[in-house]
Write an enzyme that holds these catalytic residues in place. Sequence first.
Site, mmCIF file in Angstrom:
data_model
loop_
_atom_site.group_PDB
_atom_site.id
_atom_site.type_symbol
_atom_site.label_atom_id
_atom_site.label_comp_id
_atom_site.label_asym_id
_atom_site.label_seq_id
_atom_site.Cartn_x
_atom_site.Cartn_y
_atom_site.Cartn_z
ATOM 1 N N GLU A 74 -0.024 -6.739 4.444
ATOM 2 C CA GLU A 74 -1.904 -6.310 4.949
ATOM 3 C C GLU A 74 -2.728 -7.722 4.885
ATOM 4 O O GLU A 74 -3.312 -7.346 4.572
ATOM 5 C CB GLU A 74 -2.612 -5.515 3.944
ATOM 6 C CG GLU A 74 -1.524 -4.047 3.980
ATOM 7 C CD GLU A 74 -3.301 -3.461 2.814
ATOM 8 O OE1 GLU A 74 -3.395 -3.496 2.358
ATOM 9 O OE2 GLU A 74 -2.404 -2.167 3.207
ATOM 10 N N GLU A 76 1.941 3.032 4.663
ATOM 11 C CA GLU A 76 1.561 3.932 3.871
ATOM 12 C C GLU A 76 0.796 4.907 4.106
ATOM 13 O O GLU A 76 -0.529 4.728 5.196
ATOM 14 C CB GLU A 76 0.723 2.382 3.558
ATOM 15 C CG GLU A 76 1.465 1.724 2.258
ATOM 16 C CD GLU A 76 0.793 0.849 1.902
ATOM 17 O OE1 GLU A 76 -0.434 1.416 1.579
ATOM 18 O OE2 GLU A 76 1.428 -0.635 1.743
#
Length: 761
Positions: free
Chosen positions: A205, A276
């Site tokens: 991320e 995710e």
Amino acid sequence: MFMMKQMMQYFYCNSWSWYYYWWWVVVATAVLEAGGDSSSSRNVTYDGRSLIIDGQRELLLSGSIHYPRSTPQMWPYLIGKAKEGGVDVIQTYVFWNVHEPQPGQYDFSGRNDLVKFIKEIQAQGLFACLRIGPFIESEWTYGYPTCLGLPFWLHDIPGIIYRSDNEPFKFFMQNFTTKIVNMMKSEGLYASQGGPIILSQIENEYQNIEAAFHEKGPSYVRWAARMAVGLQTGVPWIMCKQSDAPDPVINTCNGMRCGETFAGPNSPNKPSMWTENWTSFYQVFGGSPYIRSAQDIAFHVALFIAKKGSYVNYYMYHGGTNFGRSGAAYVMTSYYDQAPLDEYGLIRQPKWGHLKQLHAAIKSCSVTLLHGVHTNFSLGQLQEAHVFQDGSEGCVAFLVNNDPRKNATVQFQNASFELVPKSISILADCRDIIFNTATVKTKYNFRRTTPSQMFNSSERWEEFKDVIPSIFDTSIKSNTLLEHMNMTKDTTDYLWYTFRYLQNSNCTEPLLHIESRGHVVHTFANDMYSGSAHGSHDVKGFTFENSSILLNNDINNNISVLSVMVGLPDSGAYLESRFAGLTNVEIRCSDGFSYNLTNHDSGYQVGMLGEKLQIYNEQNLSNVDWIKATISTNQPLTWYKAIFDVVVGDELPLALNLSSMGKGEAWVNGQSIGRYWVSFHTSKGAPSQTLYHVPRSFLKPSGGGNLLVLFEEIGGDPLGISLNTISVDPPIAGPVSVPVPVPVQEEMDHHRQNLMLLMEL
Ligand SMILES: *[C@@H]1O[C@H](CO)[C@@H](O)[C@H](O)[C@H]1NC(C)=O
Ligand SMILES: *[C@@H]1O[C@H](CO)[C@@H](O)[C@H](O)[C@H]1NC(C)=O
Ligand SMILES: *[C@@H]1O[C@H](CO)[C@@H](O)[C@H](O)[C@H]1NC(C)=O
Ligand SMILES: *[C@@H]1O[C@H](CO)[C@@H](O)[C@H](O)[C@H]1NC(C)=O
Ligand SMILES: *[C@@H]1O[C@H](CO)[C@@H](O)[C@H](O)[C@H]1NC(C)=O
Ligand SMILES: *[C@@H]1O[C@H](CO)[C@@H](O)[C@H](O)[C@H]1NC(C)=O
Ligand SMILES: *[C@@H]1O[C@H](CO)[C@@H](O)[C@H](O)[C@H]1NC(C)=O
Ligand SMILES: *[C@@H]1O[C@H](CO)[C@@H](O)[C@H](O)[C@H]1NC(C)=O
Ligand SMILES: *[C@@H]1O[C@H](CO)[C@@H](O)[C@H](O)[C@H]1NC(C)=O
Ligand SMILES: *[C@@H]1O[C@H](CO)[C@@H](O)[C@H](O)[C@H]1NC(C)=O
Ligand SMILES: *[C@@H]1O[C@H](CO)[C@@H](O)[C@H](O)[C@H]1NC(C)=O
Ligand SMILES: *[C@@H]1O[C@H](CO)[C@@H](O)[C@H](O)[C@H]1NC(C)=O
């Protein structure tokens, strides 16, 4: 194998009845199992549709399970239940800080035994996705464990800037990444070597913070990709939430609604992957659980697949427990308890069962989904269709009703379908509804907590009051307030700030005023407890004030403030220069005069005495004098201990109910079961977490003479503690804590037999 799959798909998507569906499940498992054969190496590549394993496109369902958040004894059971739920891949981060607690000193034992975990995945015939990071965030302390879990010692490397084009950081990141990759290679765990690992992740991320590093951001991304690819794992690398991931690294989506939000792969040659899919959201102390319904999860997974997604990971499939001090700032000890497998590994229904049916429905049409031509068109204002057509062979349709309130009647291929609100219907053969995301056929189950023993006799408790130091007792002195993390180096949550000042006779109604940037303070004036204050996950800074404390005129007063951190920060840019601890300390007199202790002599003590002497370990108990517990609920900074027995044989999971306590940490036979904090209430006035998991493997094999130690910071009543068994109703067959050994070979043969039977049909 491809022929077989094609054939099965043909049967199912064209003419199979629901009856044959279960045959398919058996066969699908067999195909995967066969893939788990460790003797043969596999060729993992990808194209614009999916990952390709040995020449075949694969539609993969993945679930996150983090090895340090459960115990090796639980792993076989958890992985088995994930497999039974239709999961093909187990995804895990690699937790740098637990593996390299000091530079060049490694720990891969017990819960940190990464190799054993990956081998267990392999033994059960599943694939693995290894998210090395090494920055993981993951609500793990210092990012350091959900997405990075950086070891704290990095903080003290001169000139370091984390996650940037910075030589010191790159050196240590490359060193650790190489260490892990080499370890996996030497154990033969990459698919290219016949192992289960089909994917690795580098960074995590990063795009969220990239801009803060200006030109050092993009050059770091390019370096990280080059470095990772250079390690030659033989399997693809991914970067999640990094839309410009350099070739050949695949950019993937993280989030709740990737079917709606993901802009897609950054090259037509890369598949669309969701790394995710949050099954819930992590919970913090003071927060309420985020409950994501089975229907909502299923809707978004189906939508992602409908839009040509070919890999979906549930974050988390099993969350588990942040044992010890591993949770990040304010993150609760119980982690993603709302996942399909709850904190204890128990199946959470209808989530687990509904998703299992979704997986089976998707898998039954996977050949068409991976090879068919995709088209989409509108069926109404809020309704749309996604159709996969594979020549004249197969046809799969997803009919989407985005209307959250009303049914919609739509026409599709000459037939009329009534679509329930906010749902996706999956049509095999573009005709028969085999699954609807909003129609839950799985029954709810309920978690039952049964007290199995009370700790309500004062006879069994002994206590030790920890020491409140004054400035005379401290060895570290300063004339400015020192930063908390830089002092503790994450070896403890606790840092004492001590002061001494002469109060003049003209000071009336003195008020103690403290400002802190995290996370908690407990205050003591002349050894008297004077109250506590804390921040929260969202507002870390806070002020403490008390105007009724005992300070005396014309003498030197001692002020001791215990600053407590509940985990280190886990996200954001420039993590290495975060500030925590006290920022301002004053004694304000009523006439406007104040004693400013901020730039005054102060003394520091790192940690509590009981921690230093490790009195939570059986062999160190005699380091201090324990006395019969006086049991007063207003007693701060007190250690409690008791001995308890459990019956072995009944293998249900166990948890301590700590609702009568305040805040602290608990140990069973020397192993920390985590921080507890029941005095921090949610907006509805209830503690966020009262039950604290005690893994069976922490207990003595005989069941007798287990040592429970608690360190209570504020004041609590240990007589109110109970040990409970956790079960679900209706019950799950088989033991939960103690794994059933999985007869891999036998199971495979059994599946092969079924496969043969099926082929004869
Ligand atoms: C692996 O598969 C790719 C495409 O699927 C192919 O181009 C390549 O030659 C294969 N490599 C090996 C070693 O079989
Ligand atoms: C990593 O650094 C350690 C020293 O901290 C060194 O011994 C080791 O060889 C390095 N490993 C790699 C793969 O660079
Ligand atoms: C992710 O899972 C949640 C449920 O946990 C679901 O609501 C959401 O739609 C899923 N999103 C994707 C992109 O799969
Ligand atoms: C098809 O899907 C794409 C991507 O989601 C979207 O941009 C487009 O508008 C859709 N087309 C129709 C006709 O609905
Ligand atoms: C729908 O009906 C029309 C006219 O009866 C027919 O030509 C067409 O083939 C039908 N389409 C499907 C998919 O059955
Ligand atoms: C919506 O559609 C479902 C499925 O056809 C049906 O069972 C239900 O009664 C409908 N609800 C309304 C309000 O029409
Ligand atoms: C402890 O709790 C048990 C069960 O509630 C009760 O039977 C017992 O009387 C209690 N003992 C004391 C000393 O309060
Ligand atoms: C951390 O502590 C060291 C001394 O132990 C000091 O030199 C350094 O300035 C401190 N750094 C910060 C950010 O407070
Ligand atoms: C109180 O005494 C201190 C120290 O002598 C002095 O600095 C301060 O001005 C006095 N305050 C008042 C209101 O007299
Ligand atoms: C402050 O602490 C010192 C050292 O422990 C002690 O001698 C002194 O009596 C304390 N002062 C007060 C007012 O309690
Ligand atoms: C302030 O300190 C007094 C005396 O130590 C204590 O009794 C009281 O509870 C404290 N008040 C608060 C709000 O913490
Ligand atoms: C106390 O001293 C600190 C540091 O010099 C300063 O930031 C703060 O404003 C002072 N407080 C008052 C009330 O003067």
